[in-house]
Design a protein around this motif. Structure first.
Motif, PDB file in Angstrom:
ATOM      1  N   TRP A 315      10.210  39.241  46.031  1.00 27.87           N
ATOM      2  CA  TRP A 315       9.782  37.864  45.707  1.00 27.87           C
ATOM      3  C   TRP A 315      10.278  37.474  44.311  1.00 27.87           C
ATOM      4  O   TRP A 315      10.822  36.390  44.109  1.00 27.87           O
ATOM      5  N   GLU A 316      10.107  38.404  43.348  1.00 34.37           N
ATOM      6  CA  GLU A 316      10.539  38.107  41.973  1.00 34.37           C
ATOM      7  C   GLU A 316      12.045  37.899  41.888  1.00 34.37           C
ATOM      8  O   GLU A 316      12.525  37.008  41.183  1.00 34.37           O
ATOM      9  N   GLN A 317      12.792  38.723  42.618  1.00 36.81           N
ATOM     10  CA  GLN A 317      14.247  38.572  42.571  1.00 36.81           C
ATOM     11  C   GLN A 317      14.695  37.269  43.228  1.00 36.81           C
ATOM     12  O   GLN A 317      15.674  36.656  42.792  1.00 36.81           O
ATOM     13  N   LEU A 318      13.974  36.858  44.263  1.00 32.94           N
ATOM     14  CA  LEU A 318      14.291  35.557  44.871  1.00 32.94           C
ATOM     15  C   LEU A 318      14.036  34.438  43.856  1.00 32.94           C
ATOM     16  O   LEU A 318      14.841  33.511  43.722  1.00 32.94           O
ATOM     17  N   VAL A 319      12.916  34.534  43.139  1.00 30.62           N
ATOM     18  CA  VAL A 319      12.607  33.508  42.136  1.00 30.62           C
ATOM     19  C   VAL A 319      13.695  33.470  41.056  1.00 30.62           C
ATOM     20  O   VAL A 319      14.128  32.396  40.633  1.00 30.62           O
ATOM     21  N   GLU A 320      14.163  34.656  40.645  1.00 30.47           N
ATOM     22  CA  GLU A 320      15.258  34.691  39.657  1.00 30.47           C
ATOM     23  C   GLU A 320      16.495  33.973  40.168  1.00 30.47           C
ATOM     24  O   GLU A 320      17.274  33.429  39.393  1.00 30.47           O
ATOM     25  N   ARG A 321      16.678  33.973  41.485  1.00 30.15           N
ATOM     26  CA  ARG A 321      17.817  33.266  42.081  1.00 30.15           C
ATOM     27  C   ARG A 321      17.423  31.854  42.510  1.00 30.15           C
ATOM     28  O   ARG A 321      18.099  31.228  43.320  1.00 30.15           O
ATOM     29  N   SER A 322      16.289  31.386  41.971  1.00 25.49           N
ATOM     30  CA  SER A 322      15.818  30.012  42.200  1.00 25.49           C
ATOM     31  C   SER A 322      15.447  29.721  43.654  1.00 25.49           C
ATOM     32  O   SER A 322      15.603  28.618  44.144  1.00 25.49           O
ATOM     33  N   VAL A 323      14.951  30.761  44.338  1.00 22.04           N
ATOM     34  CA  VAL A 323      14.464  30.590  45.712  1.00 22.04           C
ATOM     35  C   VAL A 323      12.989  30.991  45.736  1.00 22.04           C
ATOM     36  O   VAL A 323      12.646  32.115  45.354  1.00 22.04           O
ATOM     37  N   LEU A 324      12.133  30.071  46.143  1.00 18.63           N
ATOM     38  CA  LEU A 324      10.690  30.352  46.144  1.00 18.63           C
ATOM     39  C   LEU A 324      10.177  30.477  47.576  1.00 18.63           C
ATOM     40  O   LEU A 324      10.310  29.547  48.374  1.00 18.63           O
ATOM     41  N   VAL A 325       9.603  31.639  47.915  1.00 23.83           N
ATOM     42  CA  VAL A 325       8.929  31.815  49.200  1.00 23.83           C
ATOM     43  C   VAL A 325       7.472  32.161  48.908  1.00 23.83           C
ATOM     44  O   VAL A 325       7.080  32.293  47.744  1.00 23.83           O
ATOM     45  N   ARG A 326       6.635  32.299  49.937  1.00 26.91           N
ATOM     46  CA  ARG A 326       5.234  32.616  49.706  1.00 26.91           C
ATOM     47  C   ARG A 326       5.028  34.130  49.742  1.00 26.91           C
ATOM     48  O   ARG A 326       5.424  34.784  50.711  1.00 26.91           O
ATOM     49  N   ASP A 327       4.408  34.628  48.695  1.00 26.72           N
ATOM     50  CA  ASP A 327       4.067  36.047  48.648  1.00 26.72           C
ATOM     51  C   ASP A 327       2.674  36.224  49.237  1.00 26.72           C
ATOM     52  O   ASP A 327       1.685  35.853  48.621  1.00 26.72           O
ATOM     53  N   VAL A 328       2.610  36.776  50.435  1.00 31.50           N
ATOM     54  CA  VAL A 328       1.298  37.045  51.048  1.00 31.50           C
ATOM     55  C   VAL A 328       1.045  38.553  51.085  1.00 31.50           C
ATOM     56  O   VAL A 328       0.194  39.025  51.824  1.00 31.50           O
TER      57      VAL A 328
END
Ligand SMILES: *Cc1c(COP(=O)(O)O)cnc(C)c1O
Length: 359
Positions: A315-328
């Motif tokens: 999830w964190e690496q996706l955010v670093e690449r400017s992609v936000l998903v839901r962490d459940v």
């Protein structure tokens, strides 16, 4: 009991320690975390809304019964106007249902994992909750569920089909068995039904249909999450109770207008739903080539579990690449999982590219 000093500033004892509802929302270019649709409603809808808004008289309270909106929804679904209740998002529908039919001397039943708001709003309305299980594929085992309902005698039983966060539908024979076994209302949250090939509407012909409540929202398939509009279809006597309990004038004039006008653009919005469904299968087949476990989805999102690295770091690496998903990943029943909303083809490619790099 006297309230003095600090106690006067303290919430109800049963709410102490309850956290607010929030999910991490760091800035990101590709936002696939809230199951919002990939595109806006058609521009003709916007033009009609702006022109009708220009004609409203803001001194006047809105229509307390939202008659025109209800009539439009009743036509859309082929039901009576007295079978439709509208509110500020389906969350308010759920809240009014729980205030009216729950309370501390009654129970609500739900099957975990499911939409967290059902349990949360039950707690806010002081309604004790009984949790039933789902199996490894997130399905409800009918015999287990009907036993639980006979035992617990809930005044309200919640289903969510397609379910959030799993994407799984509850099979119609299961819903039907629960409708027969549930002593009180059976509320089916159908927020994602437009993305699915089934809904529980046909059960309205069932002999216990007066206890069936179907909850829908404008937030997903109708692309109006910003306006906060949801509704339910239920027996007239249930709708009458909800109307008595809801706050006066709870649904403002702009929201009523936005929803009524959106229904005129059903064809355009249905086209957007079809493209989401197409993108969902493309996303699923691309995910199949990556080291993740995924679950079949009938909604506008996919639940998946990275198999090679912890979900949180993915999830964190996706955010670093400017992609936000839901962490459940810390939610019971879906430990280690992430949930991605189906976006535009470009957004989905950005997600897949970032996920590939991360894994
Ligand atoms: C998104 C969602 C809703 C929508 O809630 P609104 O208050 O209508 O925005 C309702 N139920 C489920 C299961 C959802 O995921």
């Amino acid at each position: 009991m006297r309230l003095e000093g600090p106690a006067a500033l303290r919430e109800r004892p049963d709410l102490v320690g309850m956290e607010g509802y929030h999910s991490a929302s760091p800035p990101a270019r590709v936002r696939l975390n809230a199951n919002e649709p990939p595109g806006p409603p058609p521009s003709a809808w916007r033009d009609e809304l702006l022109s009708e808004l220009a004609g409203i008289d803001p001194r006047r309270y809105p229509d307390p019964r939202a008659q025109e909106l209800r009539a439009a929804l009743a036509r859309y679904h082929g039901v009576g106007e007295d079978e439709v209740f509208c509110a500020n998002g389906s969350n308010e529908v759920l809240q009014v249902l729980l205030i009216a039919f729950g309370g501390h001397e009654r129970r609500a039943a739900l099957f975990w994992p499911t939409y967290a708001l059902h349990q949360r709003i039950a707690r806010l309305s002081a309604t004790p909750v009984v949790l039933g299980p789902r199996d490894a594929s997130f399905a409800i085992e009918t015999a287990v569920a009907t036993d639980l309902l006979r035992e617990a005698q809930p005044a309200i039983t919640f289903l969510c089909s397609p379910n959030n966060p799993t994407g799984a539908v509850d099979e119609l024979p299961t819903i039907e068995a629960l409708l027969s076994a549930a002593p009180g209302l059976l509320v089916v949250d159908e927020a994602y039904a437009p993305f699915s090939d089934q809904d529980a509407f046909g059960l309205r012909g069932h002999c216990d249909a007066r206890r069936l409540v179907l909850v829908r929202t404008f937030s997903k398939a109708w692309a109006l999450a910003g306006f906060r509009l949801g509704y339910c279809i239920a027996a007239p006597e249930v709708v009458a109770v909800l109307e008595r309990v809801a706050l006066p004038y709870h649904l403002d004039v702009a929201t009523q207008l936005a929803g009524r006008l959106a229904l005129r653009h059903e064809a355009a919005l249905a086209g957007q739903v079809r493209s989401v469904v197409r993108e969902r299968s493309r996303l699923a087949s691309q995910l199949a080539d990556l080291p993740v476990r995924q679950w079949p989805s009938q909604a506008n999102f996919i639940l998946f579990r990275p198999e090679v690295r912890p979900a949180r770091s993915v999830w964190e690496q996706l955010v670093e690449r400017s992609v936000l998903v839901r962490d459940v990943s810390r939610s019971p029943g879906v430990e280690g999982c992430l949930r991605v909303t189906v976006g535009t083809p470009g957004e989905n490619n950005a997600f897949l590219g970032a996920l590939r790099e991360s894994l």
